[in-house]
Scaffold this active site. Sequence first.
Site, PDB file in Angstrom:
ATOM      1  CB  CYS A  46      -0.896  -0.063   1.372  1.00  0.00           C
ATOM      2  SG  CYS A  46      -1.589  -1.539   1.494  1.00  0.00           S
ATOM      3  NE  ARG A  73       7.875 -10.536  17.680  1.00  0.00           N
ATOM      4  CZ  ARG A  73       8.812  -9.507  17.473  1.00  0.00           C
ATOM      5  NH1 ARG A  73       9.727  -9.400  16.762  1.00  0.00           N
ATOM      6  NH2 ARG A  73       8.593  -8.467  18.201  1.00  0.00           N
TER       7      ARG A  73
HETATM    8  C1  LIG Z   1       0.364  -0.305  -5.134  1.00  0.00           C
HETATM    9  C2  LIG Z   1      -0.677  -0.944  -3.973  1.00  0.00           C
HETATM   10  C3  LIG Z   1      -1.203  -0.251  -3.151  1.00  0.00           C
HETATM   11  C4  LIG Z   1      -2.067  -0.786  -2.212  1.00  0.00           C
HETATM   12  N1  LIG Z   1      -2.948   0.018  -1.325  1.00  0.00           N
HETATM   13  C5  LIG Z   1      -3.693  -0.574  -0.655  1.00  0.00           C
HETATM   14  C6  LIG Z   1      -4.378   0.425   0.279  1.00  0.00           C
HETATM   15  O1  LIG Z   1      -3.976   1.657   0.454  1.00  0.00           O
HETATM   16  N2  LIG Z   1      -5.259  -0.049   1.279  1.00  0.00           N
HETATM   17  C7  LIG Z   1      -5.310  -1.496   1.134  1.00  0.00           C
HETATM   18  O2  LIG Z   1      -6.469  -2.180   2.145  1.00  0.00           O
HETATM   19  N3  LIG Z   1      -4.839  -2.276   0.328  1.00  0.00           N
HETATM   20  C8  LIG Z   1      -3.977  -1.960  -0.573  1.00  0.00           C
HETATM   21  N4  LIG Z   1      -3.268  -2.710  -1.223  1.00  0.00           N
HETATM   22  C9  LIG Z   1      -3.774  -4.044  -1.323  1.00  0.00           C
HETATM   23  C10 LIG Z   1      -2.751  -4.736  -0.147  1.00  0.00           C
HETATM   24  O3  LIG Z   1      -1.586  -4.504  -0.390  1.00  0.00           O
HETATM   25  C11 LIG Z   1      -3.048  -6.219  -0.265  1.00  0.00           C
HETATM   26  O4  LIG Z   1      -4.468  -6.454  -0.215  1.00  0.00           O
HETATM   27  C12 LIG Z   1      -2.318  -7.149   0.732  1.00  0.00           C
HETATM   28  O5  LIG Z   1      -1.013  -6.890   0.699  1.00  0.00           O
HETATM   29  C13 LIG Z   1      -2.621  -8.582   0.742  1.00  0.00           C
HETATM   30  O6  LIG Z   1      -1.913  -9.343   1.336  1.00  0.00           O
HETATM   31  P1  LIG Z   1      -1.588 -10.850   1.218  1.00  0.00           P
HETATM   32  O7  LIG Z   1      -0.796 -11.167   2.263  1.00  0.00           O
HETATM   33  O8  LIG Z   1      -2.944 -11.550   1.047  1.00  0.00           O
HETATM   34  O9  LIG Z   1      -0.891 -10.992  -0.132  1.00  0.00           O
HETATM   35  P2  LIG Z   1       0.379 -10.330  -0.593  1.00  0.00           P
HETATM   36  O10 LIG Z   1       0.638  -9.069   0.070  1.00  0.00           O
HETATM   37  O11 LIG Z   1       0.303  -9.968  -2.136  1.00  0.00           O
HETATM   38  O12 LIG Z   1       1.387 -11.135  -0.208  1.00  0.00           O
HETATM   39  C14 LIG Z   1       1.541 -12.459  -0.857  1.00  0.00           C
HETATM   40  C15 LIG Z   1       2.997 -12.953  -0.901  1.00  0.00           C
HETATM   41  O13 LIG Z   1       2.975 -14.246  -1.219  1.00  0.00           O
HETATM   42  C16 LIG Z   1       4.276 -14.476  -2.001  1.00  0.00           C
HETATM   43  N5  LIG Z   1       4.109 -15.647  -2.662  1.00  0.00           N
HETATM   44  C17 LIG Z   1       3.171 -15.894  -3.639  1.00  0.00           C
HETATM   45  N6  LIG Z   1       3.179 -17.056  -4.170  1.00  0.00           N
HETATM   46  C18 LIG Z   1       4.086 -17.615  -3.450  1.00  0.00           C
HETATM   47  C19 LIG Z   1       4.698 -18.939  -3.569  1.00  0.00           C
HETATM   48  N7  LIG Z   1       4.382 -19.917  -4.461  1.00  0.00           N
HETATM   49  N8  LIG Z   1       5.568 -19.390  -2.913  1.00  0.00           N
HETATM   50  C20 LIG Z   1       6.493 -18.505  -1.983  1.00  0.00           C
HETATM   51  N9  LIG Z   1       5.801 -17.008  -1.823  1.00  0.00           N
HETATM   52  C21 LIG Z   1       4.812 -16.822  -2.593  1.00  0.00           C
HETATM   53  C22 LIG Z   1       4.540 -13.356  -2.595  1.00  0.00           C
HETATM   54  O14 LIG Z   1       5.809 -13.008  -2.929  1.00  0.00           O
HETATM   55  C23 LIG Z   1       3.797 -12.182  -1.816  1.00  0.00           C
HETATM   56  O15 LIG Z   1       5.075 -11.766  -0.835  1.00  0.00           O
HETATM   57  C24 LIG Z   1      -2.513  -2.023  -2.301  1.00  0.00           C
HETATM   58  C25 LIG Z   1      -1.846  -2.937  -3.077  1.00  0.00           C
HETATM   59  C26 LIG Z   1      -0.761  -2.317  -4.193  1.00  0.00           C
HETATM   60  C27 LIG Z   1      -0.163  -3.404  -5.018  1.00  0.00           C
END
Ligand SMILES: Cc1cc2nc3c(=O)[nH]c(=O)nc-3n(C[C@H](O)[C@H](O)[C@H](O)COP(=O)(O)OP(=O)(O)OC[C@H]3O[C@@H](n4cnc5c(N)ncnc54)[C@H](O)[C@@H]3O)c2cc1C
Length: 459
Positions: A46, A73
């Site tokens: 974000c 941790r």
């Molecule tokens: C530019 C940008 C701005 C944003 N702004 C906002 C905001 O203002 N407010 C808000 O609420 N949300 C915002 N978001 C959305 C928010 O960042 C995501 O909803 C959140 O990060 C999701 O978390 P997650 O853990 O589900 O997935 P992610 O953050 O995508 O993390 C998934 C992780 O899994 C890893 N991964 C994937 N597949 C594999 C694999 N096979 N093996 C090992 N590792 C793997 C990836 O490398 C990644 O690090 C924004 C997103 C972006 C891109």
Amino acid sequence: MTERMVVVGGDATGMSAASQARRRRSAGELDIVAFERGRYTSYSACGIPYWIAGDTTGPDQLTARTAAEHRARDIDVRLGTEVTELDPAAGRVRTRDADGREEWTGYDHLVIATGAVPVRPPVPGIDAPGVHGVQTLDDGEAVLLGLDRSEVRRAVVVGGGYIGVEMAEAMLRHGLDVTLVDRAEQPVSTLDPDMGRLVREALEGLGVRVVSGAAVREVLTGADGRVRAVVTEAGEFPADIVVLGLGVRPGTDLARAAGLPLGEHDGLLTDRSMRVRGTERIWAGGDCVEVLNLVSGTLQHIPLGTHANKHGRIIGTNIGGGYATFPGVVGTAVSKVCDVELARTGLKESQARAAGLDFVTAVIESTNRAGYYPDTARMTVKMLAERGTGRLLGVQIVGREGAAKRVDVAAVALTAGMTVGQMVDLDLGYAPPFSPVWDPVLVAARKAADTVAADIRNS
Ligand SMILES: Cc1cc2nc3c(=O)[nH]c(=O)nc-3n(C[C@H](O)[C@H](O)[C@H](O)COP(=O)(O)OP(=O)(O)OC[C@H]3O[C@@H](n4cnc5c(N)ncnc54)[C@H](O)[C@@H]3O)c2cc1C
């Protein structure tokens, strides 16, 4: 016997789950291994637009907890390690590390937190140097390196969603000539077009050329192989740098290959405890799952950090021996471009129609402060209420300072199932620096309630 929790994906969902499980169960009881294919854990995607704009300094500030801090941790974080296969029948995952070494790791609890995959239109030239996604901190670094090039003057942002408009601001703040192309009728299609038009006017007021209804057909490159223009249905736009903000799809390729249940939007399906449906010991959350929209009663893919962090905490609590559930969302999101704030919660018109709801709308103009107070600015609030019952269905707000977070009042009202008539009586705070004596949300609720009542009288 020590159980093992394996986490796939080391960001918001995955590391929240790991941290919460560790808070509840010691290393002697629960071994936690987290695989992350990238270089960072617990980072804020974000924050990327604000890092690129120059508001923060980058990975150091955008990383909430480093791999080393997690390891301290007793969470065994393996960076640069990709999970390449899930084997639910045998309870194991296959990984490949940065040196290409493959191995299987068994689990008692598996957390799928693989996030989302950015959409890249399959058009010629899309992978050319100078075309950037903005999903990871590495992407952010690449954009900044691209901006360092002396010849960069013109940016084309492809996609007018909230990431697109945030990136348009970032490009403006680097002094570039910015064009935003979007195939939708107006930018920010999570808003109704009449509210999106206000965002468009704000962008244009800031000097951004907004090209709507124009899907990208091709990215043209120059003699040096770098991007030189973006060709759309509405013409060709010169570009020294291109930023893609076309949205994301759930990152569920591994889950699909493993035969896990996916919904209509390709997101994993879970129960309220975030356990993958039909499984005993597989959990999933964040951008790779579908969530229940409490207003429409339908499953949606709403990739936001707000849900991701909650999902992680719930999963960690459950694996840690407690009990927690996720009820669903009302669809709240806020963003900004320069000093223009935009917010939405609940359903927009097309969503309400798709859910089979009959509704009335009210749009009001108000201000963020008392009219006589310095720096008072206009605020537009749109409210949807169910015809007949007056149940609040959705709110959208566009305005200056204080506009975006006003939507939280509406989010609470939606969660509580309030009518717009009940909202009129909410005891919201007032002092001249913060709002007019009638808060804009209350003015909209009053107009919506009047419309509902008039509609009943006339029917
Ligand atoms: C530019 C940008 C701005 C944003 N702004 C906002 C905001 O203002 N407010 C808000 O609420 N949300 C915002 N978001 C959305 C928010 O960042 C995501 O909803 C959140 O990060 C999701 O978390 P997650 O853990 O589900 O997935 P992610 O953050 O995508 O993390 C998934 C992780 O899994 C890893 N991964 C994937 N597949 C594999 C694999 N096979 N093996 C090992 N590792 C793997 C990836 O490398 C990644 O690090 C924004 C997103 C972006 C891109």
